[in-house]
Scaffold this active site. Structure first.
Site, short mmCIF file in Angstrom:
data_model
loop_
_atom_site.label_atom_id
_atom_site.label_comp_id
_atom_site.label_asym_id
_atom_site.label_seq_id
_atom_site.Cartn_x
_atom_site.Cartn_y
_atom_site.Cartn_z
N GLY A 140 0.77 -1.23 0.00
CA GLY A 140 0.00 0.00 0.00
C GLY A 140 0.80 1.28 0.00
N MET B 76 -4.35 -6.83 -6.62
CA MET B 76 -3.89 -7.96 -7.42
C MET B 76 -5.02 -8.89 -7.87
SD MET B 76 -0.78 -7.17 -7.68
CE MET B 76 0.02 -8.61 -8.37
N ARG B 77 -6.21 -8.35 -8.11
CA ARG B 77 -7.30 -9.14 -8.70
C ARG B 77 -7.64 -8.49 -10.03
NH1 ARG B 77 -6.94 -13.52 -6.33
NH2 ARG B 77 -8.90 -14.19 -7.25
N HIS C 255 0.36 1.23 -13.09
CA HIS C 255 1.07 0.04 -13.56
C HIS C 255 2.56 0.38 -13.68
CE1 HIS C 255 1.77 -3.72 -15.61
NE2 HIS C 255 2.50 -3.05 -16.48
N GLU D 125 -9.61 -5.20 -20.59
CA GLU D 125 -8.36 -5.94 -20.78
C GLU D 125 -7.38 -5.57 -19.68
OE1 GLU D 125 -8.63 -3.64 -24.27
OE2 GLU D 125 -10.46 -4.41 -23.38
C1 GRF Z 1 3.25 -0.99 -7.53
O1 GRF Z 1 4.49 -1.13 -8.22
C2 GRF Z 1 2.12 -0.85 -8.51
O2 GRF Z 1 2.45 -0.15 -9.66
C3 GRF Z 1 1.82 -2.28 -8.86
O3 GRF Z 1 2.00 -3.00 -7.66
C4 GRF Z 1 2.87 -2.28 -6.80
C5 GRF Z 1 2.12 -2.01 -5.55
O4 GRF Z 1 2.91 -1.43 -4.56
N1 GRF Z 1 0.52 -2.39 -9.48
P1 GRF Z 1 2.23 -0.75 -3.31
O5 GRF Z 1 1.28 -1.77 -2.70
O6 GRF Z 1 1.51 0.48 -3.78
O7 GRF Z 1 3.36 -0.43 -2.36
#
Ligand code: GRF
Length: 217
Positions: A14, A92-93, A111, A145
């Site tokens: 986070g 992550m979903r 991303h 997508e």
């Molecule tokens: C970040 O690199 C974000 O771009 C990717 O996952 C990572 C998450 O990091 N989708 P955090 O949980 O914000 O520290």
């Protein structure tokens, strides 16, 4: 000034969420973080958000029979907090087309690559393997997508001699923490709008507002 109510969705550390929360602590920031919602009860970012006084919730995907039920509960939780925009921040979903349709034009993601290069996972190792000289991060509106949708803002960082995936990830992450609040401010203030398949920048924002180049750290 009415501030746009935003829910931030996380799965882990986070740190991007924390950057958004810190930016929104400023009264002049055009968005307010009304909730931080995790799909994992052990997401470390939940404690960070609670420590900053932000309401938190867990919608654990493992407790639902399938994606439609999970996403219905997620949408209910987001709506319960009155959010008008959703920021995915290390969530992550993969969200479904139905979820995207339900929140059309109201979901942002960050991303860790310069899209459309390197969608998906392991972006830093793949950037190193490809030998690119510039790498970075992208904030975009979410489409059905994976890692696709109109680009709001991007930040580029150099790939330096001797980099490994870890050093490169750290340089990109520092850029993410600067870019995401800036991109959210542009969307929340209406300076960047989604129009069909494009994110359109208003003339008073200027194209430079959506692009950043970071010096080597
Ligand atoms: C970040 O690199 C974000 O771009 C990717 O996952 C990572 C998450 O990091 N989708 P955090 O949980 O914000 O520290």
């Amino acid at each position: 000034m009415a501030r746009l109510p935003v829910a931030v969705l996380i799965s882990g550390r986070g740190s991007n969420m924390a950057a958004l929360v810190a930016a929104a602590a400023e009264p002049a920031f055009p968005a307010e973080i009304v909730a931080v919602i995790a799909n994992r009860p052990d997401a470390a970012g939940l404690a960070t958000a609670a420590g900053a006084g932000i309401p938190t919730a867990v919608v654990d995907h493992k407790r639902f029979a399938g994606k439609p039920a999970f996403e219905a509960a997620l949408s209910d939780e987001i709506a319960r907090h009155g959010a008008a925009l959703i920021c995915l921040a290390g969530f992550m979903r993969i969200v479904s087309a139905d979820f995207v349709a339900r929140w059309r034009g109201q979901v942002l993601n960050i991303h860790p690559s310069l899209l459309p290069s390197f969608p998906g996972l392991d972006t830093h190792a793949r950037a190193l393997a490809a030998g690119v000289r510039l790498h970075g991060c992208t904030v975009h509106f979410v489409d059905a997508e994976v890692d696709a949708g109109p680009i709001v803002a991007q930040a580029a960082v150099p790939v330096l001699p001797g980099d490994d995936a870890e050093t490169l990830a750290a340089r990109v992450l520092a850029a993410e923490h600067r870019l995401y609040p800036r991109a959210l401010a542009l969307v929340a203030s209406g300076k960047v709008r989604r129009e069909g398949d494009r994110a359109v920048i208003s003339s008073d924002a200027g194209a430079a507002a959506t692009a950043m180049l970071m010096a080597p750290s």
